[in-house]
Design an enzyme around this catalytic site. Structure first.
Site, mmCIF file in Angstrom:
data_model
loop_
_atom_site.group_PDB
_atom_site.id
_atom_site.type_symbol
_atom_site.label_atom_id
_atom_site.label_comp_id
_atom_site.label_asym_id
_atom_site.label_seq_id
_atom_site.Cartn_x
_atom_site.Cartn_y
_atom_site.Cartn_z
ATOM 1 N N ASN A 9 -7.185 13.824 3.191
ATOM 2 C CA ASN A 9 -6.702 15.535 2.645
ATOM 3 C C ASN A 9 -6.101 16.646 4.224
ATOM 4 O OD1 ASN A 9 -5.562 17.912 1.183
ATOM 5 N ND2 ASN A 9 -7.891 18.032 0.596
ATOM 6 N N TRP A 10 -4.745 15.943 3.911
ATOM 7 C CA TRP A 10 -4.309 17.249 5.275
ATOM 8 C C TRP A 10 -4.574 18.668 4.826
ATOM 9 C CZ3 TRP A 10 0.469 13.837 7.527
ATOM 10 C CH2 TRP A 10 0.004 13.114 7.698
ATOM 11 N N GLU A 97 -10.903 24.277 -3.399
ATOM 12 C CA GLU A 97 -10.035 25.458 -2.299
ATOM 13 C C GLU A 97 -9.049 25.925 -3.445
ATOM 14 O OE1 GLU A 97 -8.909 23.327 0.618
ATOM 15 O OE2 GLU A 97 -10.983 23.221 1.831
ATOM 16 N N SER A 213 -17.182 16.755 4.666
ATOM 17 C CA SER A 213 -16.832 16.694 6.040
ATOM 18 C C SER A 213 -17.841 15.154 6.644
ATOM 19 C CB SER A 213 -18.313 17.710 6.725
ATOM 20 O OG SER A 213 -18.585 18.221 6.605
ATOM 21 N N GLY A 234 -11.409 15.682 4.975
ATOM 22 C CA GLY A 234 -10.299 16.616 5.047
ATOM 23 C C GLY A 234 -10.104 16.618 7.357
ATOM 24 N N GLY A 235 -10.565 17.606 7.466
ATOM 25 C CA GLY A 235 -10.531 17.315 9.201
ATOM 26 C C GLY A 235 -11.090 16.155 9.685
#
Ligand code: 13P
Length: 251
Positions: A9-10, A97, A213, A234-235
């Site tokens: 997920n960018w 989010e 994470s 994510g990151g």
């Protein structure tokens, strides 16, 4: 029975040119990852560039949201029809989010998921408790209620066609991952609620991803749990080498 799915997920990162560069680096790194399905979810403006970059590769395309109406006067919104035309296979709905910052509720999440299914796009329905809910011992009940509210309206057949993502809000972007045991406990509860909604046979086929994470050094432990069927990253999905290490968690 449930082929693992690792999806990146960018979020609101990467221009179309940056997406092209990242995927040119990523595709060869993950194309040999046998038995793992890989997807990337760029922001809307980069979807077309990403579609071209992954064409002919096993990497699938995902979007990060959609509106439930097929077309019309909904300024700023994007429909399932538009995503399907770009070759999108998955769409994330109800990310925390979107729930926290943009007003998504279980009801709107269910409407988005239904629209995706109508267009033959698989929704990745996100659920997850806040830190306060976890610390007060309510995590399992909160997540169960979110699954009932976000997936229940799809009916038994629809509920059997989604992917679920458990993303504890306190683990997102914090570097603090749920332990494998914490993830497994919640995933097992999600599968049991899916069993009530879709029947046990369909529930046994639904993939439940963990997100929060996920990194190269913790993915294997999470994936070893019986009800963890993949990851929503994510990151660590923003760098080709790092994301490829997550995807290739078996080696
Ligand atoms: P991080 O991997 O950056 O914690 O983000 C998780 C997430 O929200 C994926 O949807």
């Amino acid at each position: 029975m449930r082929p693992p799915l690792i999806a990146g997920n960018w979020k609101m990162n990467k221009t179309p040119s940056e997406a092209r560069a990242l995927l040119a680096d990523l595709v060869p790194r993950v194309s040999g990852a046998a038995g793992v399905e890989v997807a990337v979810a760029p922001p809307f403006p980069a979807l077309e560039a990403a579609a071209a970059a992954v064409a002919g590769s096993p990497v699938r395309l995902a979007a990060q949201n959609l509106h439930w109406e097929p077309a019309g006067a909904f300024t700023g919104e994007v429909s399932a029809t538009m995503l399907a035309d770009l070759g999108v296979a998955y769409v994330i709905v109800g990310h925390s989010e979107r729930r926290q910052l943009f007003g998504d509720t279980d009801e709107t999440v269910a409407r988005r998921a239904a629209a995706a299914l109508d267009a033959e796009i698989t929704p990745i329905v996100c659920v997850g408790e806040s830190l306060d809910e976890r610390e007060s011992g309510r995590a399992l009940d909160v997540v169960a209620a979110q699954v009932r509210g976000s997936v229940g309206p799809l009916g038994a057949a629809g509920a059997g066609r989604v992917v679920l993502a458990y993303e504890p809000v306190w683990a997102i972007g914090t570097g603090r991952t749920a332990t494998s045991a914490q993830a497994q406990e919640v995933h097992a509860r999600i599968r049991s609620v899916l069993g009530e909604l879709a029947g046990p046979d369909r529930a046994a086929e639904v993939r439940i991803l963990y997100g929060g994470s996920v990194k190269p050094d913790n993915v294997a432990g999470l994936m070893a749990e019986p009800d963890v069927d993949g990851a929503l990253v994510g990151g660590a999905s923003l760098d080709a080498e790092t994301f490829a290490s997550v995807v290739c968690f078996r080696v």
